[in-house]
Design a protein around this motif. Structure first.
Motif, PDB file in Angstrom:
ATOM      1  N   VAL A   1       0.828  -1.206   0.000  1.00  0.00           N
ATOM      2  CA  VAL A   1       0.000   0.000   0.000  1.00  0.00           C
ATOM      3  C   VAL A   1       0.861   1.253   0.000  1.00  0.00           C
ATOM      4  O   VAL A   1       0.472   2.294  -0.566  1.00  0.00           O
ATOM      5  N   ALA A   2       2.053   1.187   0.614  1.00  0.00           N
ATOM      6  CA  ALA A   2       2.958   2.336   0.606  1.00  0.00           C
ATOM      7  C   ALA A   2       3.491   2.585  -0.795  1.00  0.00           C
ATOM      8  O   ALA A   2       3.532   3.731  -1.271  1.00  0.00           O
TER       9      ALA A   2
ATOM     10  N   TRP B   1       4.926  11.203   3.493  1.00  0.00           N
ATOM     11  CA  TRP B   1       4.566  11.597   4.850  1.00  0.00           C
ATOM     12  C   TRP B   1       3.049  11.702   5.031  1.00  0.00           C
ATOM     13  O   TRP B   1       2.568  11.632   6.156  1.00  0.00           O
ATOM     14  N   TRP B   2       2.286  11.806   3.931  1.00  0.00           N
ATOM     15  CA  TRP B   2       0.832  11.714   4.065  1.00  0.00           C
ATOM     16  C   TRP B   2       0.453  10.312   4.551  1.00  0.00           C
ATOM     17  O   TRP B   2      -0.350  10.153   5.458  1.00  0.00           O
ATOM     18  N   GLY B   3       1.026   9.315   3.913  1.00  0.00           N
ATOM     19  CA  GLY B   3       0.738   7.934   4.306  1.00  0.00           C
ATOM     20  C   GLY B   3       1.257   7.621   5.694  1.00  0.00           C
ATOM     21  O   GLY B   3       0.579   6.930   6.481  1.00  0.00           O
ATOM     22  N   ALA B   4       2.455   8.113   6.016  1.00  0.00           N
ATOM     23  CA  ALA B   4       3.032   7.855   7.334  1.00  0.00           C
ATOM     24  C   ALA B   4       2.157   8.448   8.433  1.00  0.00           C
ATOM     25  O   ALA B   4       1.951   7.820   9.482  1.00  0.00           O
ATOM     26  N   ARG B   5       1.629   9.637   8.194  1.00  0.00           N
ATOM     27  CA  ARG B   5       0.755  10.267   9.185  1.00  0.00           C
ATOM     28  C   ARG B   5      -0.537   9.474   9.364  1.00  0.00           C
ATOM     29  O   ARG B   5      -1.022   9.297  10.480  1.00  0.00           O
ATOM     30  N   HIS B   6      -1.104   8.976   8.257  1.00  0.00           N
ATOM     31  CA  HIS B   6      -2.326   8.174   8.348  1.00  0.00           C
ATOM     32  C   HIS B   6      -2.069   6.888   9.120  1.00  0.00           C
ATOM     33  O   HIS B   6      -2.883   6.479   9.966  1.00  0.00           O
TER      34      HIS B   6
ATOM     35  N   ASN C   1       7.891   3.335  11.645  1.00  0.00           N
ATOM     36  CA  ASN C   1       6.902   3.789  10.669  1.00  0.00           C
ATOM     37  C   ASN C   1       7.506   4.747   9.659  1.00  0.00           C
ATOM     38  O   ASN C   1       7.388   4.553   8.439  1.00  0.00           O
ATOM     39  N   GLN C   2       8.157   5.793  10.137  1.00  0.00           N
ATOM     40  CA  GLN C   2       8.669   6.809   9.220  1.00  0.00           C
ATOM     41  C   GLN C   2       9.754   6.236   8.298  1.00  0.00           C
ATOM     42  O   GLN C   2       9.778   6.527   7.099  1.00  0.00           O
ATOM     43  N   HIS C   3      10.615   5.412   8.845  1.00  0.00           N
ATOM     44  CA  HIS C   3      11.697   4.892   8.010  1.00  0.00           C
ATOM     45  C   HIS C   3      11.227   3.748   7.123  1.00  0.00           C
ATOM     46  O   HIS C   3      11.792   3.517   6.050  1.00  0.00           O
ATOM     47  N   GLY C   4      10.180   3.034   7.543  1.00  0.00           N
ATOM     48  CA  GLY C   4       9.568   2.083   6.633  1.00  0.00           C
ATOM     49  C   GLY C   4       8.954   2.775   5.423  1.00  0.00           C
ATOM     50  O   GLY C   4       9.078   2.305   4.288  1.00  0.00           O
TER      51      GLY C   4
ATOM     52  N   THR D   1      17.273   5.296   4.378  1.00  0.00           N
ATOM     53  CA  THR D   1      18.453   4.454   4.477  1.00  0.00           C
ATOM     54  C   THR D   1      18.109   3.081   3.927  1.00  0.00           C
ATOM     55  O   THR D   1      16.966   2.624   4.051  1.00  0.00           O
ATOM     56  N   ASP D   2      19.082   2.413   3.336  1.00  0.00           N
ATOM     57  CA  ASP D   2      18.832   1.078   2.810  1.00  0.00           C
ATOM     58  C   ASP D   2      17.574   1.064   1.948  1.00  0.00           C
ATOM     59  O   ASP D   2      16.776   0.133   2.000  1.00  0.00           O
ATOM     60  N   ALA D   3      17.349   2.131   1.200  1.00  0.00           N
ATOM     61  CA  ALA D   3      16.077   2.296   0.512  1.00  0.00           C
ATOM     62  C   ALA D   3      15.904   1.296  -0.623  1.00  0.00           C
ATOM     63  O   ALA D   3      16.869   0.843  -1.231  1.00  0.00           O
TER      64      ALA D   3
END
Length: 482
Positions: free
Chosen positions: A361-362, A374-379, A392-395, A404-406
């Motif tokens: 979904v991300a 960051w819209w998705g991370a906030r949700h 959450n944020q780094h995922g 990192t390790d993207a």
């Protein structure tokens, strides 16, 4: 010796104090401030308090700065964990509401506490808040004692040979394993004498929240340990083969318990060290990822809000009214892509989503809809019962390619083929997407190929994935060499 031995031999009632009791001069009192450590076993700060003090006041502070962004499901789970902790303490957990920098010094003065004991909080807000609390206590002559953290290795302790932090997971994991950690602390309800909170102006915990997800996990340390032991006995050996399958119970479901410290990862790592199979190794790797992301956030606190890779600041993103409509459709699970919609609806129903589906979904949000990560991370942080800022944020940044390790920028998940691969029978989709429950087998992943009468209420796809994939690659191409 003038009378002291006789006094100290008199048994003292456990846990009924509201302040320090003297015997031959002075005894000591302390406060144990619970935060992300809602347990009694393997609690290093509790052990430290026991070694320094004869009586301890257990405190939790309801801090609006943390409660407001948490969302109803995470707050509801937190309140359940606190109720369970209070019951295990014989109803001697003091709940206060307010600014910890005001609450803790005032309480220390009232009970004569010489120190406040905590587990470290290494998140950006927690670090700033703790600095204010420490200074306010210092002004009153009260000590500030930090012992342990929510991690096997406290963030910031592992560095490369030159003293700089790691940006890549694999070398971090090796260094983390070599660093090691102590055995679990043997603590429990009888480790200290607990003060009574009577007369200290405690507040009741809120009732269950109306907007919380209806299917939250059972809260508290007892349930955490029970779930962990059940998984070790019946699910861990096959974890490596089953963990990517959202249609089956292949994961531990321990994330919410780890988030609130109902169990310490050190306890879990001790149990894993006694096993010799691939499942144990894979699970240990996932715990290492959790610690890696916490270490990254400690060293780069701005990464909670900003692109870790600043080249992505130039990434073209969609905004405006049409983008807002697409975002709302994504949040509601009405995109027309079954695996995406199943995941988003699971989030609303359970306050949780399978990790493989989180990645799907991300990817869809940032690479098919071209919306800010960051819209998705906030949700997610609003609805996840296990919402952890670092993970959450780094995922999300991993999915967006900016962290990192993207994931390589050219990795764009196809939501249809991902569904067919990881939910081959369609069981996961049918569980959460009611409009498709009458569709048999893997056909559920391509509803646009069905006779219209089979799923009349299910929406058509909001985008053409093939087209949006090419658009995403074009946008990434503009920044990859910049």
């Amino acid at each position: 010796m003038v009378g002291c031995a006789a006094e100290t031999s008199v048994p003292r009632p456990r846990g009924r104090r509201t302040g320090p009791v003297t015997s031959c001069g002075v005894t000591t009192a302390a406060i144990l401030w619970f935060r992300r450590d809602l347990r009694l076993y393997d609690h290093a700060a509790l052990l430290a308090a026991a070694r320094r003090s004869e009586s301890v006041l257990a405190v939790f502070v309801l801090d609006d700065n943390l409660l407001r962004p948490a969302g109803a499901s995470r707050r509801d789970f937190l309140y359940g964990c606190l109720r369970e902790l209070d019951e295990r303490l014989g109803h001697r957990l003091l709940i206060r509401h307010g600014d910890p920098a005001e609450v803790l010094p005032e309480l220390a003065g009232r009970v004569g506490a010489e120190s406040v004991h905590v587990s470290a909080d290494t998140n950006p807000y927690g670090s700033r808040r703790d600095g204010r609390v420490r200074e306010a206590l210092r002004e009153r002559g009260v000590g500030w004692e930090v012992t342990g953290s929510p991690y096997a290795v406290t963030p910031g302790r592992i560095t490369k040979a030159d003293g700089t932090p790691y940006k890549v997971f694999t070398p971090f994991r090796r260094a983390w394993s070599e660093h090691g950690w102590p055995l679990p602390a043997e603590t429990g309800v009888d480790t200290v004498e607990w003060m009574s909170p009577d007369g200290l102006d405690g507040v009741p915990l809120p009732d269950g929240e109306r907007d919380a997800a209806p299917e939250l996990p059972p809260p508290g340390e007892t349930n955490a340990l029970g779930r962990w032991h059940e998984f070790v006995e019946s699910g861990l050996a096959e974890y490596n083969q089953r963990r990517d399958r959202p249609d089956i119970a292949g994961t531990s479901r321990m994330s919410a318990y780890l988030r609130w410290g109902c169990v310490h990862p050190r306890t879990m790592l001790r149990d894993l060290s006694l096993l010799d199979h691939h499942g144990a190794g894979s699970y240990r790797n996932e715990l290492a990822f959790r610690e890696f992301y916490a270490d990254v956030l400690w060293n780069w606190p701005a990464s909670a809000r900003c692109n870790f890779d600043t080249r992505f600041d130039r990434m073209p993103l969609d905004t405006g009214s049409e983008a807002n409509v697409l975002f709302d459709v994504w949040c509601a699970g009405r995109t027309g892509f079954p695996i995406v919609d199943a995941g988003m609806r699971q989030l609303l129903r359970e306050g949780w989503m399978h990790n493989r589906v989180r990645m799907i979904v991300a990817s869809f949000l940032v690479k098919d809809l071209h919306l800010p990560w960051w819209w998705g991370a906030r949700h997610f942080m609003l609805h996840l019962v296990d919402g952890d800022l670092a993970s959450n944020q780094h995922g999300w940044q991993w999915a967006a390619g900016s962290g990192t390790d993207a994931a390589p920028y050219f990795r764009v998940f196809n939501p249809t083929t991902q569904g067919e691969k990881f939910d081959p029978s369609g069981e996961y989709v049918r569980r959460y997407v009611s409009e498709l429950r009458g569709v048999d087998g893997s056909r559920v992943h391509r509803p646009w190929k069905l006779d219209g009468a089979q799923a009349p209420d299910y929406p058509a796809p909001v985008v053409d994935h093939s087209h949006e994939r090419q658009e995403a690659l074009a946008r990434y191409g503009r920044i990859k060499n910049s």
